[in-house]
Design a protein around this motif. Structure first.
Motif, PDB file in Angstrom:
ATOM      1  N   PHE A  33      71.416 -27.545  77.505  1.00 56.21           N
ATOM      2  CA  PHE A  33      71.575 -28.566  76.469  1.00 56.21           C
ATOM      3  C   PHE A  33      72.940 -28.434  75.796  1.00 56.21           C
ATOM      4  CE2 PHE A  33      66.969 -29.286  76.414  1.00 56.21           C
ATOM      5  CZ  PHE A  33      66.476 -28.056  76.828  1.00 56.21           C
ATOM      6  N   TYR A  35      74.563 -29.633  72.085  1.00 61.50           N
ATOM      7  CA  TYR A  35      74.350 -30.189  70.760  1.00 61.50           C
ATOM      8  C   TYR A  35      75.685 -30.192  70.002  1.00 61.50           C
ATOM      9  CZ  TYR A  35      69.370 -28.875  71.311  1.00 61.50           C
ATOM     10  OH  TYR A  35      68.072 -28.724  71.736  1.00 61.50           O
ATOM     11  N   GLN A  37      76.732 -29.955  65.767  1.00 58.79           N
ATOM     12  CA  GLN A  37      76.141 -29.681  64.459  1.00 58.79           C
ATOM     13  C   GLN A  37      77.155 -30.011  63.381  1.00 58.79           C
ATOM     14  OE1 GLN A  37      74.873 -25.606  63.651  1.00 58.79           O
ATOM     15  NE2 GLN A  37      73.139 -26.379  62.487  1.00 58.79           N
ATOM     16  N   GLY A  40      75.070 -31.783  56.837  1.00 57.82           N
ATOM     17  CA  GLY A  40      74.296 -32.933  56.389  1.00 57.82           C
ATOM     18  C   GLY A  40      73.630 -33.726  57.495  1.00 57.82           C
ATOM     19  N   LEU A  41      74.019 -33.461  58.744  1.00 54.68           N
ATOM     20  CA  LEU A  41      73.434 -34.207  59.865  1.00 54.68           C
ATOM     21  C   LEU A  41      72.608 -33.310  60.777  1.00 54.68           C
ATOM     22  CD1 LEU A  41      76.439 -36.498  60.859  1.00 54.68           C
ATOM     23  CD2 LEU A  41      74.407 -37.125  59.535  1.00 54.68           C
ATOM     24  N   GLY A  42      72.790 -32.025  60.653  1.00 50.55           N
ATOM     25  CA  GLY A  42      71.995 -31.101  61.444  1.00 50.55           C
ATOM     26  C   GLY A  42      72.423 -31.044  62.897  1.00 50.55           C
ATOM     27  N   LEU A  43      71.547 -30.516  63.718  1.00 54.56           N
ATOM     28  CA  LEU A  43      71.769 -30.378  65.157  1.00 54.56           C
ATOM     29  C   LEU A  43      71.366 -31.661  65.854  1.00 54.56           C
ATOM     30  CD1 LEU A  43      70.340 -26.901  66.221  1.00 54.56           C
ATOM     31  CD2 LEU A  43      72.516 -27.846  66.921  1.00 54.56           C
ATOM     32  N   LEU A  45      71.316 -33.721  69.661  1.00 54.06           N
ATOM     33  CA  LEU A  45      71.408 -33.525  71.098  1.00 54.06           C
ATOM     34  C   LEU A  45      72.359 -34.553  71.719  1.00 54.06           C
ATOM     35  CD1 LEU A  45      70.303 -31.990  73.596  1.00 54.06           C
ATOM     36  CD2 LEU A  45      68.486 -33.719  73.686  1.00 54.06           C
ATOM     37  N   MET A  88      81.042 -28.563  65.297  1.00 56.48           N
ATOM     38  CA  MET A  88      80.596 -27.344  65.962  1.00 56.48           C
ATOM     39  C   MET A  88      79.748 -27.766  67.151  1.00 56.48           C
ATOM     40  SD  MET A  88      80.214 -24.027  66.205  1.00 56.48           S
ATOM     41  CE  MET A  88      79.972 -22.868  64.861  1.00 56.48           C
ATOM     42  N   LEU A  90      77.288 -26.618  70.222  1.00 57.85           N
ATOM     43  CA  LEU A  90      76.392 -25.523  70.612  1.00 57.85           C
ATOM     44  C   LEU A  90      75.737 -25.840  71.944  1.00 57.85           C
ATOM     45  CD1 LEU A  90      74.909 -25.080  67.083  1.00 57.85           C
ATOM     46  CD2 LEU A  90      75.898 -23.198  68.367  1.00 57.85           C
ATOM     47  N   PHE A 105      70.569 -20.051  72.373  1.00 59.82           N
ATOM     48  CA  PHE A 105      71.818 -20.704  72.025  1.00 59.82           C
ATOM     49  C   PHE A 105      73.015 -19.792  72.247  1.00 59.82           C
ATOM     50  CE2 PHE A 105      70.886 -24.751  69.953  1.00 59.82           C
ATOM     51  CZ  PHE A 105      69.517 -24.673  69.817  1.00 59.82           C
ATOM     52  N   GLY A 106      74.134 -20.417  72.558  1.00 59.55           N
ATOM     53  CA  GLY A 106      75.407 -19.716  72.585  1.00 59.55           C
ATOM     54  C   GLY A 106      75.968 -19.593  71.175  1.00 59.55           C
ATOM     55  N   PRO A 107      77.124 -18.936  71.029  1.00 59.51           N
ATOM     56  CA  PRO A 107      77.714 -18.701  69.713  1.00 59.51           C
ATOM     57  C   PRO A 107      78.373 -19.936  69.100  1.00 59.51           C
ATOM     58  CG  PRO A 107      79.130 -17.813  71.409  1.00 59.51           C
ATOM     59  CD  PRO A 107      77.894 -18.280  72.106  1.00 59.51           C
TER      60      PRO A 107
ATOM     61  N   GLY B  41      78.080 -19.747  61.052  1.00 65.19           N
ATOM     62  CA  GLY B  41      79.013 -19.630  62.166  1.00 65.19           C
ATOM     63  C   GLY B  41      78.409 -19.164  63.466  1.00 65.19           C
ATOM     64  N   ARG B  42      77.077 -19.113  63.547  1.00 67.75           N
ATOM     65  CA  ARG B  42      76.408 -18.634  64.764  1.00 67.75           C
ATOM     66  C   ARG B  42      75.405 -19.666  65.266  1.00 67.75           C
ATOM     67  NH1 ARG B  42      75.975 -12.746  65.590  1.00 67.75           N
ATOM     68  NH2 ARG B  42      77.690 -11.825  64.421  1.00 67.75           N
ATOM     69  N   GLY B  43      74.975 -19.491  66.513  1.00 68.44           N
ATOM     70  CA  GLY B  43      73.947 -20.354  67.057  1.00 68.44           C
ATOM     71  C   GLY B  43      72.570 -19.971  66.531  1.00 68.44           C
ATOM     72  N   PRO B  44      71.643 -20.926  66.517  1.00 72.55           N
ATOM     73  CA  PRO B  44      70.265 -20.623  66.079  1.00 72.55           C
ATOM     74  C   PRO B  44      69.606 -19.597  66.984  1.00 72.55           C
ATOM     75  CG  PRO B  44      70.658 -23.000  66.133  1.00 72.55           C
ATOM     76  CD  PRO B  44      71.818 -22.350  66.816  1.00 72.55           C
ATOM     77  N   LEU B 101      64.102 -30.702  72.225  1.00 69.87           N
ATOM     78  CA  LEU B 101      63.669 -30.467  70.855  1.00 69.87           C
ATOM     79  C   LEU B 101      64.421 -31.405  69.927  1.00 69.87           C
ATOM     80  CD1 LEU B 101      63.753 -26.545  70.714  1.00 69.87           C
ATOM     81  CD2 LEU B 101      61.720 -28.003  70.838  1.00 69.87           C
ATOM     82  N   PHE B 103      65.555 -31.346  66.022  1.00 67.06           N
ATOM     83  CA  PHE B 103      65.671 -30.377  64.946  1.00 67.06           C
ATOM     84  C   PHE B 103      65.706 -31.043  63.576  1.00 67.06           C
ATOM     85  CE2 PHE B 103      66.515 -26.206  66.790  1.00 67.06           C
ATOM     86  CZ  PHE B 103      66.727 -26.537  68.117  1.00 67.06           C
ATOM     87  N   GLY B 104      65.102 -30.372  62.597  1.00 65.47           N
ATOM     88  CA  GLY B 104      65.330 -30.714  61.206  1.00 65.47           C
ATOM     89  C   GLY B 104      66.689 -30.197  60.777  1.00 65.47           C
ATOM     90  N   LYS B 105      67.106 -30.563  59.567  1.00 62.33           N
ATOM     91  CA  LYS B 105      68.437 -30.184  59.096  1.00 62.33           C
ATOM     92  C   LYS B 105      68.478 -28.765  58.548  1.00 62.33           C
ATOM     93  CE  LYS B 105      69.603 -34.945  58.226  1.00 62.33           C
ATOM     94  NZ  LYS B 105      69.884 -36.013  57.256  1.00 62.33           N
ATOM     95  N   GLY B 106      67.336 -28.175  58.350  1.00 62.75           N
ATOM     96  CA  GLY B 106      67.285 -26.780  57.931  1.00 62.75           C
ATOM     97  C   GLY B 106      67.227 -26.593  56.429  1.00 62.75           C
TER      98      GLY B 106
END
Lengths: 114, 113
Positions: A33, A35, A37, A40-43, A45, A88, A90, A105-107, B41-44, B101, B103-106
């Protein structure tokens, strides 16, 4: 230990450039996948792939394309980068076709388009 | 329209207390729900998965509930520690024919000593 790696942590590109983001997983996962990020908009796809050479659009595919020539590698391509693609990015992978297991997930790659 | 709602305001709690995070959804019929932790700064990172026919799941200090009638999941961290400070994401899956998936915004959790 499972691993998803991304080619760059930080990338700065100019408007109009073609940009390649690479992702590699070592878990023999079927699914991969991409994504983005944003605050305010989140992740969200962009694209995903459930098999080699297979790809499906996600929620926001416009301005992006993908390539999966090998099972372990999934590339995201920005054909002509624009400033609104600063984000960002991902990459993730998972096993299972319909009944998914967790995503790894990757970094992330922080891309800035100027 | 489809919506996943997590508290946008940070949750501040004291060390040792139980943190409870909420994930509400509308116009979804997920077959399962997952919770992830994300540090800046990291992935989930995956924490827990709960399926639609399960009411509750536990893992060490973590507990997740899933109420498909209320369309809500609650995520609990008991005996919270400053190291639990992070953003927690819920994700819904199993609606399409693929293993995607949404995702929600967290919600950001801040645990103070």
């Amino acid at each position: 230990d499972v691993k998803v790696t991304q080619s760059s942590r930080y990338l700065v590109k100019r408007t109009g450039e073609k940009v390649f983001l690479e992702c590699v997983q070592d878990m023999d996962h079927e699914n991969m996948f991409w994504y983005r990020q944003d605050p305010g908009l989140g992740l969200r796809l962009i694209y995903f792939s459930y098999d080699v050479k297979m790809k499906e659009k996600g929620d926001i595919p416009e301005g992006y394309s993908v390539s999966r020539e090998k099972k372990e590698r999934f590339s995201l391509i920005l054909e002509s980068a624009s400033t609104n693609q600063t984000s960002m990015y991902l990459c993730a992978s998972s096993t299972g076709l319909v009944y998914s297991y967790e995503q790894y997930f990757g970094p992330g790659t922080r891309l800035t388009v100027t | 329209s489809q919506k996943i709602e997590q508290n946008s305001e940070a949750l501040n709690i004291q060390e040792g207390k139980t943190a409870t995070l909420t994930c509400n959804y509308t116009n979804y019929s997920p077959a399962y729900l997952q919770w992830y932790r994300q540090d800046p700064g990291r992935g989930p990172v995956f924490l827990l998965l709960i399926r639609e026919n399960e009411k509750e799941k536990r893992k060490e200090r973590l507990k997740v509930t899933f109420d498909t009638t209320l369309k809500q999941s609650l995520f609990h961290i008991t005996a919270s520690q400053p190291a639990d400070s992070a953003t927690y994401l819920c994700a819904l899956g199993g609606q399409s024919g693929y293993s995607t998936l949404t995702f929600g915004k967290g919600t950001m959790l801040l645990v103070s000593p």
